[in-house]
Enzyme design. Structure first.
Site, PDB file in Angstrom:
ATOM      1  N   TYR A 106       0.857  -1.187   0.000  1.00 27.20           N
ATOM      2  CA  TYR A 106       0.000   0.000   0.000  1.00 27.20           C
ATOM      3  C   TYR A 106       0.890   1.232   0.000  1.00 27.20           C
ATOM      4  O   TYR A 106       1.848   1.313   0.771  1.00 27.20           O
ATOM      5  CB  TYR A 106      -0.892   0.000   1.254  1.00 27.20           C
TER       6      TYR A 106
ATOM      7  N   ASP B  63       9.383   2.658  -0.518  1.00 26.35           N
ATOM      8  CA  ASP B  63       8.374   3.345   0.277  1.00 26.35           C
ATOM      9  C   ASP B  63       8.544   2.903   1.731  1.00 26.35           C
ATOM     10  O   ASP B  63       8.135   1.805   2.114  1.00 26.35           O
ATOM     11  CB  ASP B  63       6.973   3.003  -0.248  1.00 26.35           C
TER      12      ASP B  63
ATOM     13  N   LYS C 172       4.970   9.445   8.546  1.00 31.56           N
ATOM     14  CA  LYS C 172       4.669   8.948   9.893  1.00 31.56           C
ATOM     15  C   LYS C 172       5.654   9.467  10.949  1.00 31.56           C
ATOM     16  O   LYS C 172       5.493  10.581  11.432  1.00 31.56           O
ATOM     17  CB  LYS C 172       4.587   7.428   9.865  1.00 31.56           C
TER      18      LYS C 172
HETATM   19  C1  LIG Z   1       3.934   2.237   3.162  1.00 31.77           C
HETATM   20  C2  LIG Z   1       2.956   3.376   3.136  1.00 31.77           C
HETATM   21  N1  LIG Z   1       3.024   4.283   2.167  1.00 31.77           N
HETATM   22  C3  LIG Z   1       2.176   5.314   2.093  1.00 31.77           C
HETATM   23  C4  LIG Z   1       1.192   5.474   3.040  1.00 31.77           C
HETATM   24  C5  LIG Z   1       0.237   6.620   2.962  1.00 31.77           C
HETATM   25  O1  LIG Z   1       0.484   7.509   4.004  1.00 31.77           O
HETATM   26  P1  LIG Z   1      -0.671   8.526   4.482  1.00 31.77           P
HETATM   27  O2  LIG Z   1      -1.721   7.717   5.137  1.00 31.77           O
HETATM   28  O3  LIG Z   1       0.066   9.465   5.402  1.00 31.77           O
HETATM   29  O4  LIG Z   1      -1.148   9.224   3.255  1.00 31.77           O
HETATM   30  C6  LIG Z   1       1.075   4.544   4.071  1.00 31.77           C
HETATM   31  C7  LIG Z   1       0.010   4.669   5.078  1.00 31.77           C
HETATM   32  O5  LIG Z   1      -0.218   3.824   5.901  1.00 31.77           O
HETATM   33  C8  LIG Z   1       1.977   3.463   4.129  1.00 31.77           C
HETATM   34  O6  LIG Z   1       1.930   2.546   5.098  1.00 31.77           O
END
Ligand SMILES: Cc1ncc(COP(=O)(O)O)c(C=O)c1O
Length: 432
Positions: free
Chosen positions: A145, A240, A268
């Site tokens: 994700y 990511d 985060k």
């Molecule tokens: C690996 C990863 N990338 C991107 C995101 C998206 O982040 P946000 O919820 O701050 O938009 C998340 C959210 O949980 C994530 O776990």
């Protein structure tokens, strides 16, 4: 404010004003059933509901709160920053300090751009990769994700290495077609995809520690193969680490394994519980961004002084207190306490953990490394376990496929208590 209302009362009203009662879908408890407790306040490892109930929290706001809730250093930093001004839309020292600190901690990042969420980070990194390569196709992996970016809310089409189909309504078919989706943990599929599409790929994006569909720890050789194929084919590798960054030994999975991406996406923890995302990498890519280069990306609140103050305070505390080693030690303590409890249970749960991130894997087979390895009863059993744990004052994320997060505020008593509660709870959960 709640004026003494219960979670039930607030939930009824919430559904009249907010879509599904929430501002992010998993919070609606659809996957586990029941009414989500409304939180009144939180401190350390504990959240308190408006009903006066106390929960040891293993959600940590889905990752950011490595120090626990309302850490005094973070609260003070935000208070001080707010007193100086909540937003300048002009350069300020805090954003420079946070950028320097992130660079010191993550090798390979020369330049950073702060944004307001992980979604913005991955979306912008994809645009930058397309701008740098002049190519359109993006490769992603099933079960990873990356936020709700159109190009990344895409599922595999039928057959290996085919073009994707949208996994949400509202995504143009043409956008989905620019995304190729592969299963994780499959070198043959990787080789085949790069043979077919390598010359057209702008980027491959992966969670090197996939943690949004269970915790699917990848083999280092697999990630190394992906790095090599990207390099050979002129595609950018985007790691990511919005979720894994600053929560794992080595600070990032990339740094821990010695796999340097072309771009990192982060979020985060670096916002300490306030809205921050970031992307960064070598200057040769990052300097293609506006105002230096042709790839446009901007944000009214980007580099917000409150958010960067919270992030800086968090990273400073972690560094000053040997935070990564301490979190790993806490994790090892959880292994020691919870491992035997799970082994003794009639249910086939196992603990999967990397640094301060953990997951309860259901099933007897080898631990899953891809999404087709899940036991069919995973969700149903977890729903029952989740309810029993809430009753005992322990809060896991309301989905079988979300991970748990430890923080430096979780002491050994909290973890021993949690292990005991899991043992009791599992006795109440009937076998399927
Ligand atoms: C690996 C990863 N990338 C991107 C995101 C998206 O982040 P946000 O919820 O701050 O938009 C998340 C959210 O949980 C994530 O776990």
């Amino acid at each position: 404010m709640s004026a003494g209302r219960t979670s039930e009362e607030l939930w009824t009203e919430a559904q009249r004003h907010l879509v599904g009662g929430v501002n992010s879908p998993v919070r609606a408890y659809r996957a586990v059933g029941g009414t989500p407790p409304f939180i009144a306040d939180a401190e350390g490892a504990v959240m308190r509901s408006v009903d006066g109930r106390r929960y040891v929290d293993f959600i940590g706001s889905f990752g950011p709160l490595v120090l626990g809730h309302s850490h005094p250093a973070v609260v003070e930093a935000v208070r001080e920053a707010a007193a100086r001004g909540t937003s300048f839309a002009a350069p300020h020292e805090g954003e420079v300090e946070l950028a320097r600190t992130v660079k010191e901690l993550v090798p390979g990042i020369e330049k950073i751009r702060f944004v307001n969420s992980g979604t913005e980070a991955t979306q912008s990194a994809i645009r930058l990769a397309r701008g740098c390569t002049g190519r359109d196709l993006v490769l992603k992996f099933e079960g990873c994700y990356h936020g709700h970016v159109d190009a990344l809310l895409v599922e595999a089409g039928s057959g290996l290495a085919t073009f994707g189909i949208a996994s949400s309504a509202g995504i143009p078919a043409a956008t989905a077609r620019d995304t190729i989706v592969l299963p994780l943990d499959d070198e043959d599929a990787l080789e085949q995809a790069f043979r077919r599409h390598g010359g057209h790929l702008a980027a491959a994006i992966i969670e090197p520690l996939p943690a949004n569909n269970g915790l699917l720890v990848q083999r280092p050789e697999y990630l190394e193969r992906l790095r090599r194929l990207c390099t050979e084919n002129g595609a950018l590798l985007i790691l990511d680490e919005v979720l894994s960054g600053f929560r794992v030994p080595g600070v990032t999975i990339g740094a821990g394994l010695g796999i340097e991406p072309d771009l990192y996406t982060l979020g985060k923890v670096i916002g300490g519980g306030l809205p921050v995302g970031a992307y960064g990498g070598p200057a040769r890519w990052m300097d293609r961004l506006s105002p230096l280069g042709p790839v446009y990306q901007a944000g009214t609140l980007s580099g917000n002084p409150l958010a960067v103050a919270a992030g800086l305070a968090t990273l400073r505390e972690l560094r000053a207190n040997d935070g990564w080693a301490r979190m790993d030690a806490l994790g090892a303590f959880l292994d020691q306490e919870l491992g035997p409890v799970l082994e003794a249970s009639a249910h086939p749960y196992r603990l999967v953990r990397c640094g301060s991130i953990f997951w309860l894997a259901y099933g007897d087979d080898e631990l899953p490394r891809r999404t087709d390895g899940f036991h069919p009863n995973t969700a149903e059993i977890f729903g029952l376990l989740h309810r029993e744990l809430l009753e005992r004052g322990y809060m896991l994320a309301p989905s079988a496929y979300e991970v748990g997060f430890l923080s430096l505020a979780h002491d050994e008593d909290a973890l021993t208590g949690f292990a005991g509660a899991v043992g009791e709870a599992l006795e109440e959960v009937p076998a399927p």
